[in-house]
Design a protein around this motif. Structure first.
Motif, PDB file in Angstrom:
ATOM      1  N   MET A  42       0.832  -1.207   0.000  1.00 21.15           N
ATOM      2  CA  MET A  42       0.000   0.000   0.000  1.00 21.15           C
ATOM      3  C   MET A  42       0.866   1.256   0.000  1.00 21.15           C
ATOM      4  O   MET A  42       0.518   2.268  -0.622  1.00 21.15           O
ATOM      5  CB  MET A  42      -0.925  -0.019   1.218  1.00 21.15           C
ATOM      6  N   MET A  43       2.003   1.202   0.670  1.00 19.58           N
ATOM      7  CA  MET A  43       2.914   2.347   0.672  1.00 19.58           C
ATOM      8  C   MET A  43       3.533   2.568  -0.707  1.00 19.58           C
ATOM      9  O   MET A  43       3.751   3.717  -1.118  1.00 19.58           O
ATOM     10  CB  MET A  43       4.011   2.138   1.725  1.00 19.58           C
ATOM     11  N   VAL A  44       3.818   1.491  -1.403  1.00 21.43           N
ATOM     12  CA  VAL A  44       4.356   1.630  -2.764  1.00 21.43           C
ATOM     13  C   VAL A  44       3.325   2.298  -3.668  1.00 21.43           C
ATOM     14  O   VAL A  44       3.652   3.169  -4.493  1.00 21.43           O
ATOM     15  CB  VAL A  44       4.769   0.259  -3.313  1.00 21.43           C
ATOM     16  N   GLU A  45       2.075   1.925  -3.530  1.00 20.34           N
ATOM     17  CA  GLU A  45       1.016   2.557  -4.323  1.00 20.34           C
ATOM     18  C   GLU A  45       0.894   4.045  -3.987  1.00 20.34           C
ATOM     19  O   GLU A  45       0.667   4.878  -4.885  1.00 20.34           O
ATOM     20  CB  GLU A  45      -0.304   1.840  -4.068  1.00 20.34           C
ATOM     21  N   LEU A  46       1.018   4.399  -2.711  1.00 19.07           N
ATOM     22  CA  LEU A  46       0.987   5.816  -2.334  1.00 19.07           C
ATOM     23  C   LEU A  46       2.180   6.563  -2.933  1.00 19.07           C
ATOM     24  O   LEU A  46       2.060   7.722  -3.363  1.00 19.07           O
ATOM     25  CB  LEU A  46       0.998   5.948  -0.810  1.00 19.07           C
ATOM     26  N   HIS A  47       3.339   5.903  -2.971  1.00 21.28           N
ATOM     27  CA  HIS A  47       4.532   6.512  -3.566  1.00 21.28           C
ATOM     28  C   HIS A  47       4.340   6.750  -5.068  1.00 21.28           C
ATOM     29  O   HIS A  47       4.742   7.796  -5.608  1.00 21.28           O
ATOM     30  CB  HIS A  47       5.743   5.615  -3.314  1.00 21.28           C
ATOM     31  N   GLN A  48       3.708   5.819  -5.732  1.00 20.60           N
ATOM     32  CA  GLN A  48       3.499   5.959  -7.169  1.00 20.60           C
ATOM     33  C   GLN A  48       2.555   7.118  -7.500  1.00 20.60           C
ATOM     34  O   GLN A  48       2.726   7.794  -8.519  1.00 20.60           O
ATOM     35  CB  GLN A  48       2.941   4.650  -7.736  1.00 20.60           C
ATOM     36  N   GLY A  49       1.578   7.382  -6.646  1.00 15.57           N
ATOM     37  CA  GLY A  49       0.626   8.446  -6.926  1.00 15.57           C
ATOM     38  C   GLY A  49       0.870   9.724  -6.160  1.00 15.57           C
ATOM     39  O   GLY A  49       0.003  10.605  -6.121  1.00 15.57           O
ATOM     40  N   ALA A  50       2.051   9.867  -5.538  1.00 17.97           N
ATOM     41  CA  ALA A  50       2.313  11.037  -4.704  1.00 17.97           C
ATOM     42  C   ALA A  50       2.391  12.322  -5.506  1.00 17.97           C
ATOM     43  O   ALA A  50       2.020  13.397  -5.011  1.00 17.97           O
ATOM     44  CB  ALA A  50       3.613  10.827  -3.922  1.00 17.97           C
ATOM     45  N   ALA A  51       2.864  12.256  -6.727  1.00 16.11           N
ATOM     46  CA  ALA A  51       3.038  13.468  -7.540  1.00 16.11           C
ATOM     47  C   ALA A  51       1.790  13.843  -8.314  1.00 16.11           C
ATOM     48  O   ALA A  51       1.771  14.877  -8.994  1.00 16.11           O
ATOM     49  CB  ALA A  51       4.205  13.286  -8.505  1.00 16.11           C
TER      50      ALA A  51
ATOM     51  N   THR B 202      -0.654  16.821  -2.905  1.00 18.45           N
ATOM     52  CA  THR B 202       0.762  16.713  -3.292  1.00 18.45           C
ATOM     53  C   THR B 202       1.679  17.458  -2.328  1.00 18.45           C
ATOM     54  O   THR B 202       2.838  17.716  -2.649  1.00 18.45           O
ATOM     55  CB  THR B 202       0.956  17.282  -4.703  1.00 18.45           C
ATOM     56  N   GLY B 203       1.175  17.789  -1.152  1.00 21.66           N
ATOM     57  CA  GLY B 203       1.987  18.544  -0.199  1.00 21.66           C
ATOM     58  C   GLY B 203       3.218  17.786   0.250  1.00 21.66           C
ATOM     59  O   GLY B 203       4.317  18.345   0.346  1.00 21.66           O
ATOM     60  N   VAL B 204       3.080  16.501   0.516  1.00 19.85           N
ATOM     61  CA  VAL B 204       4.216  15.694   0.957  1.00 19.85           C
ATOM     62  C   VAL B 204       5.236  15.563  -0.166  1.00 19.85           C
ATOM     63  O   VAL B 204       6.459  15.642   0.069  1.00 19.85           O
ATOM     64  CB  VAL B 204       3.729  14.308   1.430  1.00 19.85           C
ATOM     65  N   HIS B 205       4.767  15.385  -1.395  1.00 18.73           N
ATOM     66  CA  HIS B 205       5.685  15.247  -2.528  1.00 18.73           C
ATOM     67  C   HIS B 205       6.471  16.534  -2.742  1.00 18.73           C
ATOM     68  O   HIS B 205       7.684  16.491  -3.012  1.00 18.73           O
ATOM     69  CB  HIS B 205       4.901  14.864  -3.781  1.00 18.73           C
ATOM     70  N   ARG B 206       5.819  17.669  -2.626  1.00 22.51           N
ATOM     71  CA  ARG B 206       6.530  18.942  -2.804  1.00 22.51           C
ATOM     72  C   ARG B 206       7.550  19.162  -1.688  1.00 22.51           C
ATOM     73  O   ARG B 206       8.653  19.668  -1.927  1.00 22.51           O
ATOM     74  CB  ARG B 206       5.529  20.100  -2.836  1.00 22.51           C
ATOM     75  N   LYS B 207       7.202  18.773  -0.500  1.00 25.32           N
ATOM     76  CA  LYS B 207       8.120  18.940   0.630  1.00 25.32           C
ATOM     77  C   LYS B 207       9.381  18.115   0.438  1.00 25.32           C
ATOM     78  O   LYS B 207      10.509  18.608   0.639  1.00 25.32           O
ATOM     79  CB  LYS B 207       7.399  18.535   1.935  1.00 25.32           C
ATOM     80  N   TYR B 208       9.234  16.869   0.068  1.00 27.14           N
ATOM     81  CA  TYR B 208      10.388  15.972  -0.059  1.00 27.14           C
ATOM     82  C   TYR B 208      11.013  16.024  -1.452  1.00 27.14           C
ATOM     83  O   TYR B 208      11.890  15.228  -1.757  1.00 27.14           O
ATOM     84  CB  TYR B 208       9.975  14.535   0.277  1.00 27.14           C
TER      85      TYR B 208
END
Length: 419
Positions: free
Chosen positions: A379-388, A393-399
């Motif tokens: 499930m975490m991999v799926e969240l990583h794939q759709g983070a952008a 997208t706040g977490v993706h922009r931060k990291y």
């Protein structure tokens, strides 16, 4: 004449005393010892029988089938001692006839006790065997358990690492982490908000946390306070943002050294709420949660598990990127904080190495095997794939910034989805 009579009386008295002394010496007891204690004398109602306190009559003991009155149970030690000693004649009693009769009775009593112990099984034999076997099983279980490698020796001189009781500390966290969990279906009881609104709120709070440069502990505690409050109280959508900023204020008071002032939070909310609104919501939250802010969050376990994984800065940033994505997702509430932390580190290791990576040290310290982490990790991999993509997208922009090592730009471990 009178003097002669007195002299004779004195001589008779001295002879009586001398006779009494010689008699007491021959009988090996003091004079007046057996007054009112003669065999056959009626028992006084105020006298205390010491023998009655130690022994039970034959009729009162249902197990005494031989008719022997008042013998004590034979212990294993006494029976073994009597069995090894050779048979000997009774000791020759010394003293009066009553002492001789008592000595004979005591000897026959001991012999009968020995005979009873030889004929019948020793008391508590089966109970002792069961106890010894259970103790042996416990010892075997302790020997079979693997000991987790020592990861704290390098911090022996660091008082902040609390090496002396760090294991007990995390053992307590594992026992109490259920108190910080909420039902993964609590949003169904809300009438005006849903899980998407919760995700938008937390994604926005992550950006606020980043702008205010707060500690990592503050963010995880903020999300925990929000979920625990929403699980107990029905909140309308126009008050949801107020709940979020007030939860962050409480988390700052608990974790931070420098706490943001209420006026700053009002500006962050674009003056949608007043100072009185924030203080009133603060009172309602702490009253609902009963002032319980000391709960183990995923951040507590992240630090310990990263140390067990011997992580570097790259793995640490990627692990936090993955677990912060999990904070936004409502579906991840079904996992315990310790599992979220372990799965985030496992997913980060697989992302960096390009293959499954979970060694024995990580398994022993996290208490999770690779198979137990697989569902959460996928499930975490799926969240990583759709983070952008999408709106959150706040977490993706931060990291994606250089400060956080551009961890969000790492290629997701898609091979875990195919496994």
């Amino acid at each position: 004449m009178e003097n002669r009579v007195h002299a004779m009386g004195s001589e008779n008295t001295m002879e009586g005393v001398k006779f009494a002394s010689e008699t007491a010496a021959n009988t090996n007891r003091r004079a007046l010892r057996d007054i009112k204690n003669i065999i056959g004398n009626p028992h006084q109602h105020l006298a205390v029988s010491k023998r009655g306190l130690l022994e039970k009559p034959a009729a009162a003991d249902p197990k005494n089938q031989r008719g022997f009155a008042g013998h004590r149970p034979v212990t294993r030690k006494f029976a073994a001692t009597m069995a090894t000693q050779p048979a000997s004649a009774p000791p020759a009693p010394v003293g009066s006839d009553r002492q001789k009769r008592n000595a004979d009775t005591a000897f026959h009593t001991d012999m009968e006790c020995t005979k009873i112990s030889d004929d019948s099984p020793l008391p508590m034999l089966f109970e002792m065997d069961d106890l010894m076997s259970s103790e042996l099983k416990e010892i075997e279980m302790e020997d079979s358990e693997e000991v987790a490698p020592d990861i704290d020796s390098c911090d022996a001189g660091n008082s902040l690492a609390v090496v002396e009781y760090v294991d007990e500390l995390y053992s307590f966290y594992r026992k109490t982490e259920d108190l910080s969990c909420v039902s993964p279906t609590y949003m169904s009881r809300q009438t005006d908000i849903n899980e998407k609104m919760r995700g938008i709120l937390i994604d926005w709070l992550i950006e606020v946390h980043y702008k205010l440069e707060l500690l990592g502990e503050t963010l995880f505690l903020t999300v925990n306070i929000i979920d625990r409050y929403l699980a107990q109280e029905n909140v309308v959508r126009k008050k949801l943002q107020l709940v979020g900023v007030t939860a962050m204020l409480l988390a700052c008071k608990y974790e931070e050294v420098s706490v943001p002032v209420v006026d700053d939070l009002i500006l962050i909310c674009d003056r949608a709420y007043t100072r009185a609104d924030i203080l009133e919501m603060e009172r309602m939250i702490v009253d609902t949660l009963e002032f319980n802010m000391s709960v183990p969050t995923p951040y507590c376990f992240m630090r310990r598990f990263l140390k067990a994984a011997q992580s570097d800065k790259k793995m640490e940033l990627l692990s936090f990127f993955i677990i912060e994505l999990s904070l936004v997702s409502y579906e991840m509430l079904k996992f315990q904080p310790s599992m979220l932390a372990a799965a985030a580190i496992y997913t980060a290791q697989c992302t960096i190495n390009g293959f499954k990576s979970w060694n024995k040290c990580c398994e022993l310290h996290t208490r999770y095997s690779e198979e137990q982490l697989m569902d959460c990790s996928r499930m975490m991999v799926e969240l990583h794939q759709g983070a952008a993509h999408g709106k959150l997208t706040g977490v993706h922009r931060k990291y994606s910034t250089f400060k956080y090592g551009c961890a969000a730009k790492s290629e997701p471990a898609g091979f875990l989805l195919d496994a």
